[in-house]
Design a protein around this motif. Structure first.
Motif, PDB file in Angstrom:
ATOM      1  N   VAL A 153       0.845  -1.207   0.000  1.00 20.46           N
ATOM      2  CA  VAL A 153       0.000   0.000   0.000  1.00 20.46           C
ATOM      3  C   VAL A 153       0.881   1.259   0.000  1.00 20.46           C
ATOM      4  CG1 VAL A 153      -1.731   1.304   1.277  1.00 20.46           C
ATOM      5  CG2 VAL A 153      -1.897  -1.194   1.140  1.00 20.46           C
ATOM      6  N   LYS A 154       1.965   1.192   0.757  1.00 25.33           N
ATOM      7  CA  LYS A 154       2.878   2.345   0.807  1.00 25.33           C
ATOM      8  C   LYS A 154       3.469   2.614  -0.571  1.00 25.33           C
ATOM      9  CE  LYS A 154       7.069   4.005   3.110  1.00 25.33           C
ATOM     10  NZ  LYS A 154       8.129   3.683   4.085  1.00 25.33           N
ATOM     11  N   ARG A 155       3.838   1.525  -1.272  1.00 28.95           N
ATOM     12  CA  ARG A 155       4.433   1.683  -2.585  1.00 28.95           C
ATOM     13  C   ARG A 155       3.412   2.250  -3.573  1.00 28.95           C
ATOM     14  NH1 ARG A 155       5.806  -2.967  -5.872  1.00 28.95           N
ATOM     15  NH2 ARG A 155       5.427  -4.114  -3.941  1.00 28.95           N
ATOM     16  N   LEU A 156       2.155   1.755  -3.475  1.00 26.93           N
ATOM     17  CA  LEU A 156       1.120   2.286  -4.350  1.00 26.93           C
ATOM     18  C   LEU A 156       0.940   3.784  -4.151  1.00 26.93           C
ATOM     19  CD1 LEU A 156      -1.684  -0.475  -4.192  1.00 26.93           C
ATOM     20  CD2 LEU A 156      -0.473   0.327  -6.244  1.00 26.93           C
ATOM     21  N   ASN A 157       0.974   4.203  -2.899  1.00 28.29           N
ATOM     22  CA  ASN A 157       0.762   5.627  -2.616  1.00 28.29           C
ATOM     23  C   ASN A 157       1.956   6.471  -3.024  1.00 28.29           C
ATOM     24  OD1 ASN A 157      -1.919   6.175  -1.361  1.00 28.29           O
ATOM     25  ND2 ASN A 157      -1.293   4.478  -0.029  1.00 28.29           N
TER      26      ASN A 157
END
Length: 463
Positions: free
Chosen positions: A347-351
């Motif tokens: 999720v962090k990478r997506l954001n």
């Protein structure tokens, strides 16, 4: 006379030889032959003298050298039979006692004609044997020329059966008259018979040698051991009890065959030439999975019936079978039903990618240089095909709140549409705009405003 006798004998033999016989089955009998009249019997004064010269045929017996008696009788059950005998003879020897002495003389009365008509009731012994003795009683009338007397008769006889229906009969009969011997027209005397007997009259409709009364199948020729019923296939089971009368089989299967010996009859066996299991209609199951080999797509490897007898695959090798794997081509976890779990790091990478999406100023269209960013995000979404996400849009504080709200909604929807157009299921994504309501930096500086103009991706957790 001689020719007539020959014709008579031939006719009677033809009747007898064409009669199928057992005594109780063939109630009728016909006998014929010769008779001898012993006239000495009435001349004896003492009973013990009656049989003194019983077998002295030369001196005492009158014999006509021709067929001289005929008997017709019918069995009535319980070893009893009734009949009528007609006989004829010539009396050329008449024995009489010399008055006042014990001496006897033989005289010729002049060839007196002897006639007898007698009713007879017989009781037989050993009726199933070739040696068949009997006793008899009866009565009749006897004439010497035109003079006659009624008689009460009794005696013994024996049948010697050459076959079931042809025999030799010998019989001795005592004929008693009640008149005084001196006054009687016919004195008391003995009459002996010897001749052939034939039995006939039984009904055998199908001609199998078993009479209808004992034949369980009287209209179809059969075998004696099956009470006259046929056994077409020769398997030892009569057709009437044989479920497969034209194919040899086993008694345990009511005469039906079991070619492969698996306990399932050929008629009910889907694999009649290969031994199998009863529960599979006689077909084999090599891998023991409960699916017959002929229906098993994997006959050497056990598998469930629902998959055609083959084991369920696990395409992605994650330990979750494809039938239960919501992501059969992507390795995942059992806890997530075979799909990969979205971690906080993902999720962090997506954001990190989402915050770098660039839109044309005041619009929801993408700048050309942001397309690689969107492609990178698309790849991550495809790695987690079972995960749902929320796309959120945000703006800075420039412009009216209403315009900023609309712009944030449109920009979030633009990201969602891009993902859907490139293969992400629409039901996995939602888009929401928050306008300028959730800043992450100060809107008083250009740097802060740039940070507030952003897109965020959040994982939507489901039960």
């Amino acid at each position: 006379m001689k020719h007539l006798n020959k014709l008579f004998v031939a006719a009677l033999m033809a009747v007898g030889l064409n009669a199928h016989a057992q005594n109780e089955d063939n109630p009728w009998a016909i006998s014929f032959g010769v008779n001898a009249v012993d006239t000495r019997f009435g001349a004896a004064s003492k009973f013990e003298d009656q049989f003194g010269n019983f077998f002295n045929a030369k001196d005492n017996w009158n014999i006509l050298p021709s067929v001289s008696y005929l008997n017709v009788s019918r069995a009535i059950g319980n070893n009893l039979s009734v009949g009528v005998t007609g006989s004829v003879n010539k009396i050329d020897k008449l024995v009489s006692r010399v008055p006042g002495t014990q001496e006897y003389v033989v005289t010729n009365p002049g060839d007196v004609t002897y006639y007898g008509v007698d009713a007879i009731v017989k009781y037989g012994f050993l009726t199933k044997s070739w040696f068949n003795p009997y006793v008899h009683l009866g009565g009749g009338y006897t004439w010497l020329d035109e003079q006659g007397n009624g008689t009460l008769n009794g005696g013994l006889g024996i049948n010697f059966w050459f076959s079931e229906n042809v025999g030799l009969t010998v019989q001795t009969t005592y004929k008693h008259t009640f008149e005084d011997q001196a006054e009687a027209n016919v004195p008391r005397h003995m009459q002996h018979f010897a001749g052939l007997t034939f039995r006939f009259g039984g009904k055998d409709t199908d001609g199998d040698g078993i009479y209808d009364k004992d034949d369980a199948c009287p209209e179809i020729a059969g075998l004696k051991q099956f009470q006259g019923c046929p056994d077409t296939d020769g398997d030892g089971i009569p057709d009437k009890d044989d479920a497969c009368p034209e194919v040899a089989g086993l008694a345990e299967f009511q005469g039906c065959p079991d070619t492969d010996g698996d306990g399932v009859t050929d008629a009910a066996d889907a694999c009649p030439t290969v031994a199998g299991l009863k529960e599979l209609k006689g077909c084999p199951d090599g891998d023991g999975d409960g699916v017959a080999d002929q229906d098993d797509k994997c006959p050497t490897v056990a598998g469930p019936k629902e998959n055609g007898g083959c084991p369920w695959p696990d395409t992605d090798g994650d330990g979750v079978l494809d039938k239960d794997d919501l992501c059969p081509s992507v390795k995942g976890t059992a806890a997530n039903r075979g799909c990969p779990e979205v971690t906080e790091e993902v999720v962090k990478r997506l954001n990190e990618y989402a915050r770098t999406i660039l839109f044309n100023s005041g619009k929801a269209s993408f700048k050309e240089e942001t397309m690689p960013v969107l492609a990178a995000m698309l790849a991550i979404f495809k790695e987690y095909p079972n995960a749902s996400f929320s796309i959120e849009g945000h703006t800075d504080s420039d412009g009216s709140n209403k315009l900023n709200q609309t712009l944030s909604e449109n920009r979030a929807a633009a990201v969602k549409n891009f993902l859907v157009e490139n293969g992400i299921a629409a039901d996995r994504l939602t888009s929401t705009g928050f306008g300028e309501t959730k800043p992450i930096a100060s809107n008083k500086t250009a740097k802060g405003k740039a940070q507030n103009r952003r897109v965020e991706v959040k994982l939507v957790k489901t039960n």
